[in-house]
Structures are given as structure tokens and as C-alpha cells.
Motif scaffolding. Structure first.
Motif, PDB file in Angstrom:
ATOM      1  N   ALA A 362      -7.744 -24.836 -31.554  1.00  0.00           N
ATOM      2  CA  ALA A 362      -7.706 -25.811 -30.457  1.00  0.00           C
ATOM      3  C   ALA A 362      -8.585 -27.013 -30.772  1.00  0.00           C
ATOM      4  O   ALA A 362      -8.204 -28.167 -30.533  1.00  0.00           O
ATOM      5  CB  ALA A 362      -8.142 -25.140 -29.159  1.00  0.00           C
ATOM      6  N   ASP A 363      -9.770 -26.762 -31.325  1.00  0.00           N
ATOM      7  CA  ASP A 363     -10.669 -27.862 -31.665  1.00  0.00           C
ATOM      8  C   ASP A 363     -10.091 -28.716 -32.787  1.00  0.00           C
ATOM      9  O   ASP A 363     -10.209 -29.944 -32.771  1.00  0.00           O
ATOM     10  CB  ASP A 363     -12.043 -27.317 -32.083  1.00  0.00           C
ATOM     11  N   ALA A 366      -7.333 -30.879 -31.419  1.00  0.00           N
ATOM     12  CA  ALA A 366      -7.884 -31.925 -30.552  1.00  0.00           C
ATOM     13  C   ALA A 366      -8.545 -33.014 -31.378  1.00  0.00           C
ATOM     14  O   ALA A 366      -8.381 -34.216 -31.102  1.00  0.00           O
ATOM     15  CB  ALA A 366      -8.885 -31.306 -29.581  1.00  0.00           C
ATOM     16  N   GLU A 436      -6.329 -36.148 -22.540  1.00  0.00           N
ATOM     17  CA  GLU A 436      -6.713 -35.016 -23.372  1.00  0.00           C
ATOM     18  C   GLU A 436      -8.217 -35.079 -23.653  1.00  0.00           C
ATOM     19  O   GLU A 436      -8.639 -35.353 -24.785  1.00  0.00           O
ATOM     20  CB  GLU A 436      -5.922 -35.021 -24.673  1.00  0.00           C
ATOM     21  N   HIS A 438     -10.348 -32.964 -24.178  1.00  0.00           N
ATOM     22  CA  HIS A 438     -10.814 -32.078 -25.241  1.00  0.00           C
ATOM     23  C   HIS A 438     -10.879 -32.802 -26.579  1.00  0.00           C
ATOM     24  O   HIS A 438     -11.706 -32.483 -27.437  1.00  0.00           O
ATOM     25  CB  HIS A 438      -9.884 -30.856 -25.337  1.00  0.00           C
ATOM     26  N   SER A 439      -9.999 -33.789 -26.782  1.00  0.00           N
ATOM     27  CA  SER A 439     -10.025 -34.542 -28.032  1.00  0.00           C
ATOM     28  C   SER A 439     -11.321 -35.334 -28.169  1.00  0.00           C
ATOM     29  O   SER A 439     -11.889 -35.438 -29.256  1.00  0.00           O
ATOM     30  CB  SER A 439      -8.805 -35.467 -28.129  1.00  0.00           C
ATOM     31  N   THR A 441     -14.196 -34.497 -26.726  1.00  0.00           N
ATOM     32  CA  THR A 441     -15.244 -33.502 -26.964  1.00  0.00           C
ATOM     33  C   THR A 441     -15.305 -33.113 -28.434  1.00  0.00           C
ATOM     34  O   THR A 441     -16.389 -33.026 -29.033  1.00  0.00           O
ATOM     35  CB  THR A 441     -14.994 -32.252 -26.101  1.00  0.00           C
ATOM     36  N   ALA A 442     -14.121 -32.875 -29.035  1.00  0.00           N
ATOM     37  CA  ALA A 442     -14.081 -32.500 -30.452  1.00  0.00           C
ATOM     38  C   ALA A 442     -14.626 -33.617 -31.334  1.00  0.00           C
ATOM     39  O   ALA A 442     -15.361 -33.363 -32.303  1.00  0.00           O
ATOM     40  CB  ALA A 442     -12.645 -32.153 -30.851  1.00  0.00           C
ATOM     41  N   THR A 445     -18.502 -34.021 -30.774  1.00  0.00           N
ATOM     42  CA  THR A 445     -19.192 -32.894 -31.413  1.00  0.00           C
ATOM     43  C   THR A 445     -19.338 -33.128 -32.901  1.00  0.00           C
ATOM     44  O   THR A 445     -20.402 -32.872 -33.498  1.00  0.00           O
ATOM     45  CB  THR A 445     -18.433 -31.578 -31.155  1.00  0.00           C
TER      46      THR A 445
END
Length: 547
Positions: A362-363, A366, A436, A438-439, A441-442, A445
């Protein structure tokens, strides 16, 4: 009698031929070792020697002089819609496909990064043929999981090249093109007017496509409307049984560059097509294809940067002026080092993104969703200016068509335009940030993982972080005026994200002096606007050596 000294050629660099383009590309060698430790480096060496050979470089020049010719009818008036290529083009395609430049990522688990290296080496010397290679590569995920997979995917991933337009069932291999955009819509494909109507187990398409790349291909992915909405269809040039599909090539585009590749306008009139995916699911069907071709735009631009700086540094090594070899002149050294720094960052980014396309977590998905768009915007936009500066290093020679950098300068803009020009990409990045999260966040990070190494990087990240957070809040608010303001400033945000992405990749993986030089030259406040206007502390000697 006057001595005939004017007939002696002096102070000109020797032709840059018969050089291993892989082994001499230090950042590519290092990036392959970092991302693909078990890569077939002997094959990459073989490719590097092949594309660096005088014969291959001569073929690349030939296919850009003797460009494709359209024959719409035969001598008796029958419609044939045939695109004629110089034999050297078919040789280049055959050689490129034989090394899996279109298929290695699909036929070898975790092979996307090695495929990127192979593809970049061929695209460095002859970029036009890379268009059908890229589209053939990118068509595979659109067909996976559909009823068309079993028949077409083995042909798309074959390393054989067969340019004959015959019944696909009689061919071991096939190449694909795409026909998405229309004259009234361009990137706004929902404005398309091409329609499809049912006809037994398939459909008949009627419409006009403004850009159909590689019309000599065996089949195409085409967008057309059904009552359920915009849908994707596979349209072969030749139908089962051997009859020609109604696929009328109106003209070949007279392009600025990309001359060896045929791009066209086509008319579809009762043209047979097979549905890819669900009715109304055209955008979903091509989304992974678009991601792959955007990655290939990054690879192609990066390959062009390598060609540009390699030719410039070669010329500077063989040319003297004002009492010294050009490459030993301080100003020229600054320019060449800066050009190499740009190529370094692009190369490491290209390989990082290619490797990310094999990470199906998933990461991983993303990260590549947003990072590919960001890199596509930035690296492809940097390409033309980079090519120009390298061209200028050759002086008057660079401005002539006898040297490859004039061709490269005309080639680079298409990679910024293809698969989403700058504004389209910026809007796509904002769309990813809004829909999205999460994209984001990835991405953040990954950026945070590079903190604590260079002060310039840390300072830029601290300034960027609240801007990203504010952007996310604004997008979530759906306030029309605030979102419009975000769009107006969108390029600034995407540019900042891009240089930070490149810096983080270099900090994580590249030699320390390269990463530190990039942080000083691209993230500090004391550099000029043009290549060569570098701050203190950049590893000029090391960069020149790597160029």
C-alpha cells in the motif's frame, strides 16, 4: 606559395563513438548496483557497447534524416494506409526489443529498474523509436486480468520484432500504439466525441483522433464513448482472418522533433474494437498505462540529459581556447559540473521510481502515485534547458544538425508534453493530495528519512511541511476560491516537492559528495538562475570526472 594550413583539421574533438555508454555512465552504474544488485550487468555492458558503436549512432542519424513516409493508397487507388520507414529504423526496433526494453519489467519479477536502465541506454542515442517501445510496455497492465490478456500479452512481451501488418494470430510478437486525444479536447479526454456501438462480441468505433502515435503498430488502445461513459477499446490494424480494419491515417504530424517516430491523425469509421475493462471504465482501464508512460517520460528525459552532458564534456576535453583546454577553464568546469549534477539527480530519481513500480505494498503504490507525477513534471521540464546549455558548450558546432545535440534539443520538449503537460501534471498532483492523502503520507515519510544530513535540506523541509499541510486542508475544504488560489501557485509547490524528492533520493542512495553538492546547489539561496552559477562547496572536480 601559401601553406595549405587551412585544409588541416585542428583543435576539433574526435567523434564520440565506440564508447560503452553503460560503463561510462557512472551514476547509472551505481544506481543499478543500488537498486538491482543482481542485475545482468554483462547484458547492460553489451547494450552500452552496442548503442555507443559508430554503426548504431549512424543508424540513429539516418532514421532522423530519412523520416517516415505515409502512403494512403496504392497505385490502383486502393486504400492501404501504410507508413514506410527506412530499413535502419526496423533494425533499431529489432535490436531494442531483443533486449526487452519493452518487456523486461513484465517477464522478470522485480525487473522494472533493470528495464529502465536498458530502455534509457537505447533512448539516449535514438529517442524516436522509444515511443512505440514505451507504449507496447505500458499496454500490458491495461490488458492484465481482461479476456484479451491471454492472446495479446504474450505477443506484447515477446522479444521478437515483426513489423508485418498481418493477422495477429499469425504473429509471435506485436507492438501497440495509443489513440486517446482529439482536436477539440486534448488532455480533456472526456470531451472526446468518438463513439462505439455494439456489434456482436465487440464494437464499431466512429470518430477522429488528433494524435495517434506509431500508426504502424499492430493494435491500439483507443478511448470512445458508450452510453455508460468513456470506455477503452483495443483496436487492431488487421482483423482476425487477415482483413484490414477500417483505420484511416489522414496525415503524419510535422513535428518539432521526434522525427524518426511516426505520429498521425486517424479516422475511425465502423472500425472494429474490443472492450478493455468495463463499459464506462475507460479512465480506470488506462490509469496504470498512464503511470508507466509517465515514468518512461522521466527515463527518456534523463537519457537525453546523459547524452547532452556526455557530448558537451567530450567536446570540452578535445577543444582548446584562450590558451587552455575548454574542460580546464574554470567557467566551463562550473557549467559542465552543473549539467552533470542535473543528470545525476535525474538518473537516481529514474531508478528509484522504476524500483518503486515493483513495490505493490500500500505504501509503495501510494508513493509512486504522487512521486511519478512530481518527477515527470520536474525532470521533463528541466530537459530542454539542459539540452540547450549542453548544446552551447559546443559553440557553433552544437547549433548544426551534424552534431547530435541539435536533435536532442528538439527532442526534449515532447517528453514534457506527452502524457500530461505541465499544468495537467500539477493538477494531477493536487488531485492526489486531495483524494489520496495516503500518497502524501508516503511521500513525506520518505522525505523525513533524509533529515539530519544537510542543513539546507532540513531548512527546506521545515518550510515545506506546513505548506503541504495547509494545501491538504484547503483541498479538503472544497472552498472553490481557495482551491483556485492553490492551483495558481501549484507549480511552485510541485517544484519544491520535486527538488526535495531528488535531494532525498540522493541522500539515501548516492555518493555523499553528490548528495551534498545537490543540497548546496539546488536547496540553498546563493546560486544563480543559469547552469554554472554554482555556490561554493560543490564537488566540481568529482562531477566533471563522472561526466
Amino acid at each position: 606559395m601559401f601553406p595549405e594550413t587551412t585544409h588541416a583539421v585542428q583543435n576539433q574533438a574526435e567523434p564520440r563513438v565506440n564508447i560503452n555508454e553503460f560503463r561510462t555512465n557512472t551514476p547509472l552504474v551505481e544506481a543499478v548496483a543500488a537498486y538491482v544488485p543482481d542485475a545482468a550487468t554483462t547484458t547492460l555492458d553489451e547494450i552500452g557497447a552496442h548503442v555507443g558503436a559508430e554503426t548504431f549512432q549512424g543508424a540513429a542519424e539516418t532514421v532522423n534524416i530519412h523520416t517516415p513516409v505515409l502512403h494512403t493508397h496504392d497505385r490502383w487507388g486502393r486504400r492501404i494506409d501504410d507508413v514506410e520507414f527506412h530499413p535502419a529504423y526496423h533494425d533499431i526496433m529489432r535490436e531494442s526489443l531483443s533486449y526487452g526494453t519493452h518487456s523486461f519489467g513484465w517477464t522478470h519479477a522485480g525487473g522494472s529498474a533493470e528495464r529502465a536502465a536498458r530502455f534509457s541506454l537505447f533512448a539516449q542515442i535514438e529517442p524516436g523509436h522509444a515511443c512505440p517501445v514505451s507504449m507496447t510496455h505500458a499496454a500490458v497492465p491495461a490488458l492484465m486480468g481482461t479476456e484479451l490478456e491471454d492472446f495479446w500479452v504474450p505477443k506484447l512481451t515477446s522479444t521478437v520484432y515483426d513489423p508485418r501488418l498481418i493477422d495477429p494470430a499469425e504473429k509471435q510478437a506485436a507492438t501497440f500504439g495509443m489513440a486517446m486525444t482529439e482536436k477539440q479536447g486534448g488532455s480533456d479526454v472526456r470531451a472526446n466525441t468518438t463513439v462505439a456501438t455494439p456489434d456482436g462480441d465487440h464494437y464499431l468505433l466512429t470518430g477522429h483522433k488528433w494524435f495517434c502515435s506509431a500508426p504502424q503498430s499492430d493494435a491500439f488502445l483507443v478511448l470512445a464513448h458508450l452510453p455508460e461513459g468513456l470506455s477503452c477499446f483495443l483496436v487492431p490494424r488487421v482483423l482476425p482472418g487477415g482483413d484490414r480494419n477500417p483505420f484511416f491515417i489522414q496525415r503524419l504530424k510535422n513535428k518539432l522533433g521526434n522525427k524518426s517516430n511516426a505520429s498521425s491523425e486517424i479516422e475511425l469509421h465502423g472500425t472494429h474494437g474490443w472492450l478493455v475493462g468495463e463499459p464506462g471504465g475507460g479512465v480506470r482501464a488506462i490509469i496504470e498505462m498512464v503511470a508507466r508512460t509517465r515514468l518512461d517520460c522521466v527515463i527518456g528525459s534523463t537519457a537525453g540529459m546523459r547524452q547532452a552532458v556526455a557530448e558537451a564534456s567530450w567536446h570540452a576535453s578535445g577543444r582548446a581556447a584562450f590558451g587552455n583546454t575548454l574542460i580546464d577553464q574554470p567557467l566551463m568546469r562550473s557549467v559542465l559540473a552543473d549539467l552533470q549534477l542535473e543528470a545525476e539527480a535525474a538518473t537516481w530519481t529514474m531508478m528509484h521510481l522504476a524500483a518503486a513500480h515493483d513495490d505493490d505494498s500500500a505504501d509503495g503504490q501510494a508513493f509512486r502515485r504522487i512521486a511519478t507525477a512530481i518527477a515527470k513534471y520536474w525532470i521533463c521540464k528541466r530537459g530542454p534547458a539542459h539540452a540547450y546549455e549542453a548544446l552551447e558548450c559546443l559553440g557553433g558546432n552544437g547549433y548544426t544538425e551534424d552534431f547530435p545535440l541539435a536533435r536532442r534539443y528538439r527532442e526534449q520538449p515532447v517528453l514534457a508534453i506527452w502524457e500530461g503537460s505541465g499544468n495537467v501534471i500539477v493538477l494531477d498532483v493536487l488531485r492526489a493530495m486531495g483524494r489520496e492523502p495516503h500518497s502524501v503520507t508516503a511521500l513525506t515519510t520518505f522525505l523525513e528519512g533524509a533529515l539530519g544530513v544537510h542543513a539546507n535540506y532540513d531548512a527546506r523541509y521545515e518550510a515545506l511541511k506546513p505548506r503541504v499541510q495547509d494545501t491538504m486542508k484547503t483541498l479538503a475544504s472544497h472552498d472553490a476560491s481557495a482551491v483556485a488560489a492553490l492551483q495558481r501557485a501549484g507549480r511552485v509547490l510541485v517544484e519544491d516537492l520535486a527538488v526535495m524528492l531528488q535531494a532525498a533520493i540522493l541522500i539515501h542512495h548516492a555518493p555523499t559528495e553528490i548528495a551534498e553538492s545537490f543540497a548546496r546547489a539546488r536547496l540553498g539561496g546563493d546560486r544563480g538562475m543559469q547552469y554554472g552559477a554554482l555556490p561554493d562547496g560543490v564537488a566540481i572536480d568529482a562531477l566533471i570526472e563522472r561526466a
